[in-house]
Design a protein around this motif. Structure first.
Motif, PDB file in Angstrom:
ATOM      1  N   THR A  21      -2.672  -2.511   9.936  1.00  0.00           N
ATOM      2  CA  THR A  21      -2.034  -2.024  11.159  1.00  0.00           C
ATOM      3  C   THR A  21      -1.629  -3.234  11.973  1.00  0.00           C
ATOM      4  N   SER A  37     -10.355  -0.404   1.864  1.00  0.00           N
ATOM      5  CA  SER A  37      -9.974  -1.035   3.138  1.00  0.00           C
ATOM      6  C   SER A  37      -9.257  -2.366   2.933  1.00  0.00           C
ATOM      7  N   ASP A  84      -5.628  -1.817   3.697  1.00  0.00           N
ATOM      8  CA  ASP A  84      -5.238  -1.228   4.981  1.00  0.00           C
ATOM      9  C   ASP A  84      -4.627  -2.294   5.877  1.00  0.00           C
ATOM     10  N   ASN A 103       0.856  -1.181   0.000  1.00  0.00           N
ATOM     11  CA  ASN A 103       0.000   0.000   0.000  1.00  0.00           C
ATOM     12  C   ASN A 103       0.891   1.229   0.000  1.00  0.00           C
TER      13      ASN A 103
END
Length: 417
Positions: free
Chosen positions: A281, A276, A279, A155
């Motif tokens: 984390t 999304s 994404d 990303n």
């Protein structure tokens, strides 16, 4: 490019040059940039036998036109499921391979989420991948396992690897070792690109009917070596009739039997994936390992902890070669009979050492020798290690000869070398 039926080699070569130029202009990639596991990874690729349903009635198309259709495909957004089956005919090592890989990552300060180690799993067996792409800056590949998942996400400038089983994360940037060196094939298009850019006048290429893959109408492009002595029998590529995207890739060996590689979509959509999807984390408590700009693995910390990562030295992962000559290999032969030659720097043949996967002292030379076939010739003595696709000869003087050729071709190359 190979001549096929009514097309001449000059026209195909020109189409090949145009295709490469077009690929440089287009940024669309369907694979997350990762460290490739070596020459074998570039050669063997991924995906299992998928049943075609029906033979759709499509307009006639020449091989040249179909190759151009692949080259001019401008699809940048897709998502889908790819099934992968690889049957190299490797011997059962009784868990040795997993033990060695585990020791390499743990002993070297690495991570189970490092794609260098993780993608070796795709060299054997059947696997399911979920893939997604949204232009040049966003790609994702997830390897689905029993009760766990391994994901690679690109990303922007970030590349993340996440192993849910161990709760470990690997992080690097897309520019760490050059994007081209970080690409690993994961879709039929990736395999098709590698094959079509490599064929020459030693190859026959033709259109052989139609098929339906993942509910989409497709043409079937068949690539066959004209030379004898190669382990490659034929390659079949199902090309989406509407978009020009390869939907299925099958490589069968010259020895017959099941496909060595059979890669294809079971489901595919060319709609824009949700933002999304890309994404990521790191989960709290996950061990995060950083990769430095040399492509080496750095130290690690626990996400959320205050400790700083330390640096650890290691060997940069080499990307799978686009062309053997460009990677510094000497190359003997031509086309499908090309053999890469390198000097291992190890005189006396196979390496020896103590220790084994079980921790007991053992003769590594004897173990490796049991997997190979002793040979001799003008070059001296050596051992040939064989799979259904890639074979390698290691001589007692430290030379290594490797290629998609049979044992006789390797011995001949060593004698002449």
């Amino acid at each position: 490019m190979a001549p096929y039926e009514s097309d001449d080699s000059a026209a195909i070569a020109q189409a090949d040059d145009e295709r490469r130029a077009e690929r440089r202009r287009k940024a669309a990639r369907y694979v997350v940039p990762v460290t490739v596991v070596g020459v074998a990874a570039a050669t063997i690729g991924l995906v299992p036998a998928l049943a075609d349903s029906g033979d759709p009635n499509l307009p006639k198309i020449s091989a040249q036109e179909l190759i151009n259709k692949i080259a001019n495909s401008d699809v940048q957004q897709l998502s889908g499921t790819v099934k992968i089956s690889t049957d190299l005919g490797l011997p059962d090592l009784g868990g040795l391979e997993s033990s060695l890989m585990s020791g390499a990552t743990q002993g070297g300060g690495g991570s189970s989420a490092d794609p260098t180690a993780k993608l070796t799993e795709l060299a054997t067996g059947t696997h399911t991948l979920r893939v997604a792409a949204d232009g040049p800056e966003k790609q994702k590949v997830s390897l689905l396992e029993s009760g766990a998942e391994y994901s690679l996400i690109h990303n922007g400038t970030d590349v993340w690897g996440y192993d849910s089983k161990s709760n470990e994360v690997y992080h690097s940037t897309a520019a760490d070792s050059g994007k081209e060196q970080h690409e690993a094939p994961a879709t039929p298009k990736d395999f098709a690109d590698q094959v079509l850019k490599s064929v020459d006048d030693t190859t026959s290429v033709k259109v052989d009917g139609t098929a339906q893959v993942a509910g989409r109408d497709a043409y079937r492009l068949v690539v066959k070596p004209k030379q004898s002595g190669t382990t490659v029998g034929a390659i079949s590529i199902a090309v989406d009739a509407k978009t020009g995207t390869p939907l299925k890739f099958t490589l069968t060996p010259s020895s017959g039997g099941a496909a060595v590689v059979d890669a294809g979509y079971t489901q595919v959509s060319f709609a824009k994936p949700a933002a999304s999807t890309f994404d990521f984390t790191p989960p709290k408590g996950a061990k995060v390992t950083e990769g430095d700009k040399a492509g080496r693995t750095g130290g690690s910390d626990r996400h959320g902890d205050s400790g700083k990562s330390g640096k650890a030295t290691g060997t940069p992962g080499k990307g799978a070669p686009k062309g053997l000559e460009k990677e510094g290999f000497d190359v003997l032969g031509k086309g499908w009979n090309s053999i890469a030659v390198l000097d291992s720097g190890s005189k006396g043949g196979l390496p020896t050492g103590s220790g084994s996967a079980s921790g007991k002292a053992g003769d590594l030379s004897g173990f490796l020798g049991s997997l190979g076939d002793p040979v001799s010739g003008k070059f001296g003595k050596g051992t040939v290690f064989s799979t259904r696709l890639i074979n390698a000869l290691i001589t007692d003087n430290g030379k290594v000869y490797v290629g998609a050729v049979d044992k006789a071709a390797l011995v001949k190359a060593a004698n002449e070398g």
